[in-house]
Write a protein that holds these residues in place. Sequence first.
Motif, mmCIF file in Angstrom:
data_model
loop_
_atom_site.group_PDB
_atom_site.id
_atom_site.type_symbol
_atom_site.label_atom_id
_atom_site.label_comp_id
_atom_site.label_asym_id
_atom_site.label_seq_id
_atom_site.Cartn_x
_atom_site.Cartn_y
_atom_site.Cartn_z
ATOM 1 N N PHE A 114 15.506 -12.514 66.449
ATOM 2 C CA PHE A 114 14.764 -13.725 66.116
ATOM 3 C C PHE A 114 15.750 -14.855 65.817
ATOM 4 O O PHE A 114 16.935 -14.614 65.568
ATOM 5 C CB PHE A 114 13.877 -13.506 64.879
ATOM 6 N N THR A 115 15.271 -16.082 65.819
ATOM 7 C CA THR A 115 16.117 -17.214 65.462
ATOM 8 C C THR A 115 16.468 -17.138 63.985
ATOM 9 O O THR A 115 15.574 -17.101 63.132
ATOM 10 C CB THR A 115 15.403 -18.550 65.740
ATOM 11 N N SER A 116 17.758 -17.087 63.693
ATOM 12 C CA SER A 116 18.186 -16.930 62.303
ATOM 13 C C SER A 116 18.347 -18.286 61.618
ATOM 14 O O SER A 116 18.510 -19.319 62.276
ATOM 15 C CB SER A 116 19.506 -16.153 62.227
ATOM 16 N N HIS A 117 18.293 -18.265 60.308
ATOM 17 C CA HIS A 117 18.474 -19.451 59.480
ATOM 18 C C HIS A 117 19.553 -19.150 58.444
ATOM 19 O O HIS A 117 19.682 -18.012 57.984
ATOM 20 C CB HIS A 117 17.180 -19.824 58.756
ATOM 21 N N THR A 118 20.300 -20.174 58.049
ATOM 22 C CA THR A 118 21.307 -20.050 56.993
ATOM 23 C C THR A 118 21.122 -21.193 56.013
ATOM 24 O O THR A 118 21.021 -22.350 56.417
ATOM 25 C CB THR A 118 22.740 -20.093 57.565
ATOM 26 N N TYR A 119 21.053 -20.861 54.705
ATOM 27 C CA TYR A 119 21.015 -21.922 53.714
ATOM 28 C C TYR A 119 21.622 -21.451 52.397
ATOM 29 O O TYR A 119 21.775 -20.258 52.150
ATOM 30 C CB TYR A 119 19.611 -22.469 53.488
ATOM 31 N N GLU A 120 22.025 -22.441 51.595
ATOM 32 C CA GLU A 120 22.630 -22.180 50.288
ATOM 33 C C GLU A 120 21.536 -22.222 49.229
ATOM 34 O O GLU A 120 20.881 -23.243 49.053
ATOM 35 C CB GLU A 120 23.709 -23.218 49.975
ATOM 36 N N ARG A 121 21.359 -21.109 48.548
ATOM 37 C CA ARG A 121 20.347 -21.043 47.514
ATOM 38 C C ARG A 121 20.845 -20.185 46.356
ATOM 39 O O ARG A 121 21.692 -19.307 46.527
ATOM 40 C CB ARG A 121 19.042 -20.448 48.059
ATOM 41 N N ALA A 122 20.295 -20.455 45.187
ATOM 42 C CA ALA A 122 20.653 -19.697 43.993
ATOM 43 C C ALA A 122 19.785 -18.458 43.859
ATOM 44 O O ALA A 122 18.623 -18.448 44.280
ATOM 45 C CB ALA A 122 20.500 -20.568 42.751
ATOM 46 N N LEU A 123 20.350 -17.423 43.276
ATOM 47 C CA LEU A 123 19.587 -16.292 42.767
ATOM 48 C C LEU A 123 19.890 -16.210 41.276
ATOM 49 O O LEU A 123 21.049 -16.276 40.865
ATOM 50 C CB LEU A 123 19.987 -14.988 43.449
ATOM 51 N N GLU A 124 18.845 -16.072 40.468
ATOM 52 C CA GLU A 124 19.018 -16.074 39.021
ATOM 53 C C GLU A 124 18.139 -15.002 38.391
ATOM 54 O O GLU A 124 16.951 -14.887 38.710
ATOM 55 C CB GLU A 124 18.651 -17.441 38.447
ATOM 56 N N CYS A 125 18.728 -14.238 37.485
ATOM 57 C CA CYS A 125 17.965 -13.236 36.756
ATOM 58 C C CYS A 125 16.964 -13.921 35.832
ATOM 59 O O CYS A 125 17.285 -14.943 35.205
ATOM 60 C CB CYS A 125 18.905 -12.348 35.948
ATOM 61 N N THR A 126 15.775 -13.363 35.732
ATOM 62 C CA THR A 126 14.729 -13.930 34.893
ATOM 63 C C THR A 126 15.168 -14.047 33.431
ATOM 64 O O THR A 126 14.747 -14.956 32.718
ATOM 65 C CB THR A 126 13.467 -13.050 34.956
ATOM 66 N N GLY A 127 16.035 -13.123 32.997
ATOM 67 C CA GLY A 127 16.494 -13.120 31.614
ATOM 68 C C GLY A 127 17.780 -13.887 31.391
ATOM 69 O O GLY A 127 18.365 -13.795 30.297
ATOM 70 N N ASN A 128 18.242 -14.646 32.381
ATOM 71 C CA ASN A 128 19.479 -15.413 32.202
ATOM 72 C C ASN A 128 19.355 -16.306 30.964
ATOM 73 O O ASN A 128 18.378 -17.035 30.803
ATOM 74 C CB ASN A 128 19.733 -16.276 33.442
ATOM 75 N N GLY A 129 20.361 -16.241 30.084
ATOM 76 C CA GLY A 129 20.325 -17.015 28.849
ATOM 77 C C GLY A 129 19.631 -16.307 27.694
ATOM 78 O O GLY A 129 19.485 -16.881 26.611
ATOM 79 N N ARG A 130 19.234 -15.033 27.893
ATOM 80 C CA ARG A 130 18.475 -14.334 26.843
ATOM 81 C C ARG A 130 19.207 -14.324 25.506
ATOM 82 O O ARG A 130 18.582 -14.440 24.436
ATOM 83 C CB ARG A 130 18.177 -12.900 27.282
ATOM 84 N N SER A 131 20.528 -14.174 25.508
ATOM 85 C CA SER A 131 21.270 -14.109 24.248
ATOM 86 C C SER A 131 21.120 -15.383 23.431
ATOM 87 O O SER A 131 21.271 -15.366 22.206
ATOM 88 C CB SER A 131 22.756 -13.846 24.518
ATOM 89 N N LEU A 132 20.789 -16.507 24.088
ATOM 90 C CA LEU A 132 20.663 -17.780 23.382
ATOM 91 C C LEU A 132 19.389 -17.857 22.547
ATOM 92 O O LEU A 132 19.294 -18.688 21.640
ATOM 93 C CB LEU A 132 20.724 -18.946 24.375
ATOM 94 N N PHE A 133 18.409 -17.010 22.847
ATOM 95 C CA PHE A 133 17.250 -16.950 21.954
ATOM 96 C C PHE A 133 17.720 -16.580 20.547
ATOM 97 O O PHE A 133 17.198 -17.092 19.550
ATOM 98 C CB PHE A 133 16.225 -15.929 22.445
#
Length: 373
Positions: free
Chosen positions: A79-98
């Motif tokens: 199939f026609t491929s696509h390339t892009y720059e995107r972030a992946l982030e854990c849902t709990g990122n920053g949890r220690s700051l609570f």
Amino acid sequence: MLRDRHDRPVDGGDWFIQHGTDVETRWNADVPHLTPTDHFFVRNHTEPPHVDPETWRLVVSGDGVVGETSYSLDDLKSFTSHTYERALECTGNGRSLFGSQQGTERPGTQWQMGAIGVARWTGVPLRTVLRHAGLTGDAVQVMPVGLDARYVDDGIDHGHVRRPLPIGKALDDTLVAWEMNGEPLPLDHGFPVRLVVPGWVGIASIKWLGELQVTTSVVDSPWNTRWYRMHGEGWSGDAAVLDRMPPKSIVDVTGDPEVGRMAVLRGRAWSGEATIRMVEVSTDGGRTWEEASLTGSNEPSSWVEWEHPWTPVASGEQVLVTRATDSLGRTQPEVAADNDDGYFFGAAVRHRVTVRAEVSTPAGASGRPAPVG
């Protein structure tokens, strides 16, 4: 221990903070715009499977397609491929700051702010695969299923990691990816194929993808009911659903600013399914704010760098605070909404630095601004 797609150990060195079998990227490293693959955070629920890419197949099934279809890796690449720059982030990122910033410590992996990375992903849009498989007009969701080991918790077998994806998001910008930063996916990042769901909670981007169950009715999984859902006082119904990530911002590594000498604060900001419209910086603990300058690429579901000049007027500890406003009009609050599991810490992050007393500049020395970040 990190592993590549051949299950060989990868030395993260000083790049990582270790959380058991999971790791996060340190912000006191020189984090580039694209996170190097071997410096990208890792969050796995079970052991990564060993999949033979020659025999691997992606099965598309369910009453939301006309029939069951199976795709090899070569089939997907046709199939026609696509390339892009995107972030992946854990849902709990920053949890220690609570705990450290709001005084309400929450259980779970005590991520700081490094459970995020931006990579260049290559693959085929999920909509292409679904339409080729005969998507019906009454399909309402897709349940991607991973090939990792079944997850057993307190003696209960919850099956393979899976989480429903509404058909609207599935047909939008979701990618069936086989490359990360121009190379085949490493084992810890989903080899041979994973989903990339831009702007959404990291758990939506199922790794080691093996099946897409397309249905005409809503089907839940433990990963959107028991976990990865807001729990606690005041959370119920649609308000408890976790999908699009909130706007966030951070100061990158700071140096040793001096009284009376101009420094340049630098950092980055990001937001789920949006670009960043503005970053504001406070050098006095949030009493006053000034707008920073955005620099470089500013794409949705990625991050943008920012910089701001600062001339400290007093020595000792100073508190830097940043807050971002995204293209959807969302601004980081002073306090993150509390919840039992410590998800979605999106409050303005307080960053403490120590300003040194003024040091006289020797004759002939450079008067250029000192970098901070």
